[in-house]
Design a protein around this motif. Structure first.
Motif, PDB file in Angstrom:
ATOM      1  N   PRO A   1      -9.775  -7.726   5.930  1.00  0.00           N
ATOM      2  CA  PRO A   1      -9.098  -6.471   6.263  1.00  0.00           C
ATOM      3  C   PRO A   1      -7.602  -6.676   6.490  1.00  0.00           C
ATOM      4  CG  PRO A   1     -10.211  -7.334   8.187  1.00  0.00           C
ATOM      5  CD  PRO A   1     -10.575  -8.241   7.053  1.00  0.00           C
ATOM      6  N   PHE A   2      -6.892  -5.548   6.486  1.00  0.00           N
ATOM      7  CA  PHE A   2      -5.505  -5.531   6.935  1.00  0.00           C
ATOM      8  C   PHE A   2      -5.503  -5.494   8.462  1.00  0.00           C
ATOM      9  CE2 PHE A   2      -3.957  -5.004   2.795  1.00  0.00           C
ATOM     10  CZ  PHE A   2      -4.619  -3.983   2.146  1.00  0.00           C
ATOM     11  N   ASP A   3      -4.530  -6.198   9.078  1.00  0.00           N
ATOM     12  CA  ASP A   3      -4.433  -6.088  10.524  1.00  0.00           C
ATOM     13  C   ASP A   3      -3.085  -5.559  11.002  1.00  0.00           C
ATOM     14  OD1 ASP A   3      -4.234  -9.689  11.313  1.00  0.00           O
ATOM     15  OD2 ASP A   3      -3.142  -8.453   9.877  1.00  0.00           O
ATOM     16  N   TYR A   4      -2.036  -5.697  10.207  1.00  0.00           N
ATOM     17  CA  TYR A   4      -0.738  -5.157  10.584  1.00  0.00           C
ATOM     18  C   TYR A   4      -0.080  -4.479   9.386  1.00  0.00           C
ATOM     19  CZ  TYR A   4      -1.102  -7.707  14.956  1.00  0.00           C
ATOM     20  OH  TYR A   4      -1.524  -8.172  16.179  1.00  0.00           O
ATOM     21  N   TRP A   5       0.669  -3.424   9.693  1.00  0.00           N
ATOM     22  CA  TRP A   5       1.346  -2.631   8.671  1.00  0.00           C
ATOM     23  C   TRP A   5       2.799  -2.402   9.077  1.00  0.00           C
ATOM     24  CZ3 TRP A   5      -1.635   0.434   4.925  1.00  0.00           C
ATOM     25  CH2 TRP A   5      -3.024   0.271   5.027  1.00  0.00           C
ATOM     26  N   GLY A   6       3.663  -2.257   8.067  1.00  0.00           N
ATOM     27  CA  GLY A   6       5.011  -1.807   8.346  1.00  0.00           C
ATOM     28  C   GLY A   6       5.084  -0.288   8.274  1.00  0.00           C
ATOM     29  N   GLN A   7       6.237   0.246   8.690  1.00  0.00           N
ATOM     30  CA  GLN A   7       6.419   1.701   8.696  1.00  0.00           C
ATOM     31  C   GLN A   7       6.629   2.269   7.311  1.00  0.00           C
ATOM     32  OE1 GLN A   7       9.033   2.219  12.610  1.00  0.00           O
ATOM     33  NE2 GLN A   7       8.456   4.201  11.750  1.00  0.00           N
TER      34      GLN A   7
ATOM     35  N   TRP B   1      -8.926 -12.201  -0.613  1.00  0.00           N
ATOM     36  CA  TRP B   1      -8.848 -10.779  -0.959  1.00  0.00           C
ATOM     37  C   TRP B   1      -9.757  -9.926  -0.081  1.00  0.00           C
ATOM     38  CZ3 TRP B   1      -4.656 -11.301  -2.931  1.00  0.00           C
ATOM     39  CH2 TRP B   1      -4.343 -11.881  -4.156  1.00  0.00           C
ATOM     40  N   TYR B   2     -10.909 -10.466   0.274  1.00  0.00           N
ATOM     41  CA  TYR B   2     -11.934  -9.649   0.910  1.00  0.00           C
ATOM     42  C   TYR B   2     -11.883  -9.760   2.420  1.00  0.00           C
ATOM     43  CZ  TYR B   2     -13.209  -9.874  -3.956  1.00  0.00           C
ATOM     44  OH  TYR B   2     -13.150  -9.821  -5.328  1.00  0.00           O
TER      45      TYR B   2
ATOM     46  N   HIS C   1       4.177   0.879   2.032  1.00  0.00           N
ATOM     47  CA  HIS C   1       3.973   0.050   3.213  1.00  0.00           C
ATOM     48  C   HIS C   1       3.679  -1.384   2.800  1.00  0.00           C
ATOM     49  CE1 HIS C   1       3.409   3.467   6.015  1.00  0.00           C
ATOM     50  NE2 HIS C   1       2.718   4.042   5.028  1.00  0.00           N
TER      51      HIS C   1
ATOM     52  N   GLN D   1      -5.812 -10.125   7.202  1.00  0.00           N
ATOM     53  CA  GLN D   1      -6.240 -10.868   8.373  1.00  0.00           C
ATOM     54  C   GLN D   1      -6.543 -12.328   8.031  1.00  0.00           C
ATOM     55  OE1 GLN D   1      -8.296  -8.159  10.878  1.00  0.00           O
ATOM     56  NE2 GLN D   1      -9.560  -9.743  11.807  1.00  0.00           N
TER      57      GLN D   1
ATOM     58  N   VAL E   1       0.871  -1.175   0.000  1.00  0.00           N
ATOM     59  CA  VAL E   1       0.000   0.000   0.000  1.00  0.00           C
ATOM     60  C   VAL E   1       0.904   1.220   0.000  1.00  0.00           C
ATOM     61  CG1 VAL E   1      -1.802   1.271   1.223  1.00  0.00           C
ATOM     62  CG2 VAL E   1      -1.786  -1.238   1.279  1.00  0.00           C
TER      63      VAL E   1
ATOM     64  N   CYS F   1      -3.805   0.859  -2.473  1.00  0.00           N
ATOM     65  CA  CYS F   1      -3.325  -0.520  -2.495  1.00  0.00           C
ATOM     66  C   CYS F   1      -2.864  -0.830  -3.910  1.00  0.00           C
ATOM     67  CB  CYS F   1      -4.403  -1.478  -2.040  1.00  0.00           C
ATOM     68  SG  CYS F   1      -3.901  -3.209  -2.039  1.00  0.00           S
TER      69      CYS F   1
END
Lengths: 121, 107
Positions: free
Chosen positions: A107-113, A104-105, A95, A100, A37, A47
């Motif tokens: 959600p996102f649960d963790y992101w990098g910086q 595809w459908y 990012h 989760q 993203v 995205c």
């Protein structure tokens, strides 16, 4: 603890290439779909690409299809984004994001910086 | 693509205030809606998924509601650590799309 650590960003000339990496830890990497993203300066979130847990299915935004390639190495717990034919409008913070679940459908649960990509001559 | 529109774009509030942010989808997305918090220089943090389910470890002062096209994020009592930018995102259809963000600032 889930950790996502991006690398590979930098300054590149228009038409150039870069390969981004995202090292993942703290979860069973192969069980989850992953995405890239981006966030352009002063703009919203987009995205650009996603990949299934096995790597067998991929998705690309229209803005990058044919120029970017997403891949993963589940033995190394690493996600990649090969970016070719870069344009000024690709300048952004990229990012890595974990979904989760495997589809595809979800959600996102963790992101990098993020890792910063600057396309400029 | 489904367009996500947040309002307001920014707001000023005081510690202890109740804050509500609205997100509207350009077409129905059932409850396939997530909310994120982002602070400068930090990774986005997932707060809510499925419109109203809290992610693990997120305090109950955050709540979400809505279905179809209209959604809200509420912070019941704003604390100093809550000053940030908040984004909604739909994952009902490809491509996943995001709202433009709501910046919550200190009054």
């Amino acid at each position: 603890e889930v950790q996502l650590l991006e690398s590979g960003g930098g300054l590149v000339q228009p038409g150039g290439s870069l390969r981004l990496s995202c090292a993942a830890s703290g979860f069973t990497f192969s069980s989850y779909a992953m995405s890239w993203v981006r966030q352009a300066p002063g703009k919203g979130l987009e995205c650009v690409s996603s990949i299934s847990g096995s790597g067998g299915s991929t998705y690309y935004a229209d803005s990058v299809r044919g120029r970017f390639t997403i891949s993963r190495d589940n033995s190394k717990n690493t996600l990649y984004l090969q970016m070719n034919s870069l344009r000024a409008e690709d300048t952004a913070l990229y990012h890595c994001a974990k979904k989760q679940g495997s589809g595809w459908y979800v959600p996102f649960d963790y992101w990098g910086q993020g890792t910063l990509v600057t396309v400029s001559s | 693509d489904i367009q996500m529109t947040q309002s307001p774009s920014s707001l000023s509030a005081s510690v202890g205030d109740k804050v509500t942010i609205t997100c509207r989808a350009s077409q129905g997305i059932s409850n396939y809606l997530a909310w994120f918090q982002q602070k400068p220089g930090k990774a986005p943090k997932s707060l809510i998924y499925a419109a109203s389910s809290l992610q693990s470890g997120i305090p109950s002062k955050f709540s979400g509601s809505g279905s179809g096209t209209d959604f809200t994020l509420t912070i019941s009592s704003l604390q100093p650590e809550d000053f940030a930018t908040y984004y909604c995102q739909q994952y009902n259809s490809l491509p996943p799309t995001f709202g433009q963000g709501t910046k919550v600032e200190i009054k």
